[in-house]
Design an enzyme around this catalytic site. Sequence first.
Site, PDB file in Angstrom:
ATOM      1  N   LYS A   1       0.802  -1.237   0.000  1.00 64.16           N
ATOM      2  CA  LYS A   1       0.000   0.000   0.000  1.00 64.16           C
ATOM      3  C   LYS A   1       0.835   1.288   0.000  1.00 64.16           C
ATOM      4  O   LYS A   1       0.398   2.300  -0.524  1.00 64.16           O
ATOM      5  CB  LYS A   1      -0.944   0.016   1.214  1.00 64.16           C
TER       6      LYS A   1
ATOM      7  N   ASP B   1     -10.202   3.313   1.662  1.00 64.62           N
ATOM      8  CA  ASP B   1     -10.486   2.929   3.050  1.00 64.62           C
ATOM      9  C   ASP B   1     -10.973   4.150   3.840  1.00 64.62           C
ATOM     10  O   ASP B   1     -11.823   4.033   4.725  1.00 64.62           O
ATOM     11  CB  ASP B   1      -9.237   2.362   3.747  1.00 64.62           C
TER      12      ASP B   1
HETATM   13  P1  NAP Z   1      -0.623  -3.156   9.466  1.00 63.35           P
HETATM   14  O1  NAP Z   1      -0.275  -1.955   8.669  1.00 63.35           O
HETATM   15  O2  NAP Z   1       0.255  -4.364   9.400  1.00 63.35           O
HETATM   16  O3  NAP Z   1      -0.744  -2.680  11.014  1.00 63.35           O
HETATM   17  C1  NAP Z   1      -1.070  -3.592  12.005  1.00 63.35           C
HETATM   18  C2  NAP Z   1      -1.254  -2.879  13.338  1.00 63.35           C
HETATM   19  O4  NAP Z   1      -1.737  -3.833  14.271  1.00 63.35           O
HETATM   20  C3  NAP Z   1       0.034  -2.321  13.929  1.00 63.35           C
HETATM   21  O5  NAP Z   1      -0.298  -1.174  14.665  1.00 63.35           O
HETATM   22  C4  NAP Z   1       0.502  -3.453  14.874  1.00 63.35           C
HETATM   23  O6  NAP Z   1       1.207  -2.997  16.002  1.00 63.35           O
HETATM   24  C5  NAP Z   1      -0.827  -3.978  15.375  1.00 63.35           C
HETATM   25  N1  NAP Z   1      -0.753  -5.385  15.730  1.00 63.35           N
HETATM   26  C6  NAP Z   1      -0.532  -6.444  14.904  1.00 63.35           C
HETATM   27  N2  NAP Z   1      -0.597  -7.597  15.599  1.00 63.35           N
HETATM   28  C7  NAP Z   1      -0.835  -7.264  16.895  1.00 63.35           C
HETATM   29  C8  NAP Z   1      -0.986  -8.018  18.093  1.00 63.35           C
HETATM   30  N3  NAP Z   1      -0.911  -9.346  18.088  1.00 63.35           N
HETATM   31  N4  NAP Z   1      -1.213  -7.354  19.237  1.00 63.35           N
HETATM   32  C9  NAP Z   1      -1.281  -6.000  19.255  1.00 63.35           C
HETATM   33  N5  NAP Z   1      -1.157  -5.231  18.159  1.00 63.35           N
HETATM   34  C10 NAP Z   1      -0.932  -5.858  16.979  1.00 63.35           C
HETATM   35  O7  NAP Z   1      -2.079  -3.691   9.097  1.00 63.35           O
HETATM   36  P2  NAP Z   1      -3.324  -2.813   8.587  1.00 63.35           P
HETATM   37  O8  NAP Z   1      -3.330  -2.767   7.115  1.00 63.35           O
HETATM   38  O9  NAP Z   1      -3.323  -1.545   9.343  1.00 63.35           O
HETATM   39  O10 NAP Z   1      -4.547  -3.742   9.014  1.00 63.35           O
HETATM   40  C11 NAP Z   1      -4.969  -3.858  10.356  1.00 63.35           C
HETATM   41  C12 NAP Z   1      -6.292  -4.623  10.419  1.00 63.35           C
HETATM   42  O11 NAP Z   1      -7.317  -3.885   9.773  1.00 63.35           O
HETATM   43  C13 NAP Z   1      -6.241  -5.989   9.697  1.00 63.35           C
HETATM   44  O12 NAP Z   1      -6.935  -6.924  10.461  1.00 63.35           O
HETATM   45  C14 NAP Z   1      -6.940  -5.713   8.396  1.00 63.35           C
HETATM   46  O13 NAP Z   1      -7.581  -6.884   7.898  1.00 63.35           O
HETATM   47  C15 NAP Z   1      -7.995  -4.705   8.833  1.00 63.35           C
HETATM   48  N6  NAP Z   1      -8.471  -3.874   7.719  1.00 63.35           N
HETATM   49  C16 NAP Z   1      -9.793  -3.935   7.424  1.00 63.35           C
HETATM   50  C17 NAP Z   1     -10.292  -3.153   6.404  1.00 63.35           C
HETATM   51  C18 NAP Z   1     -11.742  -3.224   6.084  1.00 63.35           C
HETATM   52  O14 NAP Z   1     -12.110  -2.925   4.954  1.00 63.35           O
HETATM   53  N7  NAP Z   1     -12.586  -3.596   7.034  1.00 63.35           N
HETATM   54  C19 NAP Z   1      -9.451  -2.299   5.672  1.00 63.35           C
HETATM   55  C20 NAP Z   1      -8.093  -2.262   6.010  1.00 63.35           C
HETATM   56  C21 NAP Z   1      -7.620  -3.061   7.036  1.00 63.35           C
HETATM   57  P3  NAP Z   1       2.806  -2.761  15.979  1.00 63.35           P
HETATM   58  O15 NAP Z   1       2.986  -1.393  15.438  1.00 63.35           O
HETATM   59  O16 NAP Z   1       3.209  -2.906  17.385  1.00 63.35           O
HETATM   60  O17 NAP Z   1       3.383  -3.835  15.090  1.00 63.35           O
END
Ligand code: NAP
Length: 282
Positions: A72, A107
């Site tokens: 992204k 998003d």
């Molecule tokens: P990302 O960029 O990889 O960021 C992940 C975030 O979650 C980081 O802040 C990370 O913390 C934290 N994290 C990961 N594993 C964790 C754990 N076990 N315990 C505590 N914190 C944790 O991912 P993203 O793209 O932001 O996506 C995040 C979530 O949103 C995903 O589940 C994704 O499927 C969902 N999402 C949904 C939509 C939708 O359309 N509904 C759209 C986009 C994303 P650290 O900084 O400490 O690593």
Amino acid sequence: MWDIDSSTRLCSLIGHPIKHSVSPQMHNAAFRSLGLNYVYLAFDVKPEKLEQAVKGLEAVGAVGFNVTIPHKVEVTRFLDELDESAERTGAVNTVVIKSSLKGYNTDVYGIEETLRDIRIGGYAMIIGAGGAARAAGVALINLGFRRIIVANRTLSKAKALVERLRELGAEAEAIGLREAGSRAQRCSLIINATPIGMTPNIDETPLRSSEIPGDAAVLDLVYNPVRTRLLTEAEKAGAQAISGLEVLVYQGARAFKLWTGVEAPVEVMRSEALRALKRWRG
Ligand code: NAP
């Protein structure tokens, strides 16, 4: 009737991995329902092949594509322009190919549209500081929230997001994930933007019911499962529980409109995404 022929237009998803995605089912059902001669395919593209994939899609005349983890941010290097949502988040999830390649972050729109009926004001909390949290922060500012708390496992990443939100005019504060429970008490809106609670870890939750105010709204961006443990905890607290499925549908609907110029059939997309998630086997 829906036949693929030599005039069929291509939309796609590029990510790595992409097996979890239900976007192909959601978009193809939408094209079919409106009789549009488009097809949506998902391509697993490794980081070292990203540039080739983008140029290849342009070369074959694709209409556009969605971008997911881990591309992204990186994909912006290969685009000609960004719209305001992509500029403000620094990340792209949708590209439109016309005379140039233009990146969008739908998003942001998806979150705004999902939250259009909630009460604006007071503190909002974003749990997480990755790509989805960035989109949530921009959406909250666009909606009119000014006070935003970012809670994240890695505090330095929360601080980096807070800096960005301050530049956009918010009064933002970074805290560690452990403090989220006590600080959530003062929030009127809580957004989970981490994968906590996602299949297969469906018993996990970033907050328990005792930590969620009864008059708050809680949006869980996790949509697999559709009803997460966090949403169950929110309902137990008496709060409004909102599924990330809505965001998935509205971000897709916005991309659909950008590619086809036609208003998306939101109901078709929602029921097809739900159907695909119910059949999802990992
Ligand atoms: P990302 O960029 O990889 O960021 C992940 C975030 O979650 C980081 O802040 C990370 O913390 C934290 N994290 C990961 N594993 C964790 C754990 N076990 N315990 C505590 N914190 C944790 O991912 P993203 O793209 O932001 O996506 C995040 C979530 O949103 C995903 O589940 C994704 O499927 C969902 N999402 C949904 C939509 C939708 O359309 N509904 C759209 C986009 C994303 P650290 O900084 O400490 O690593």
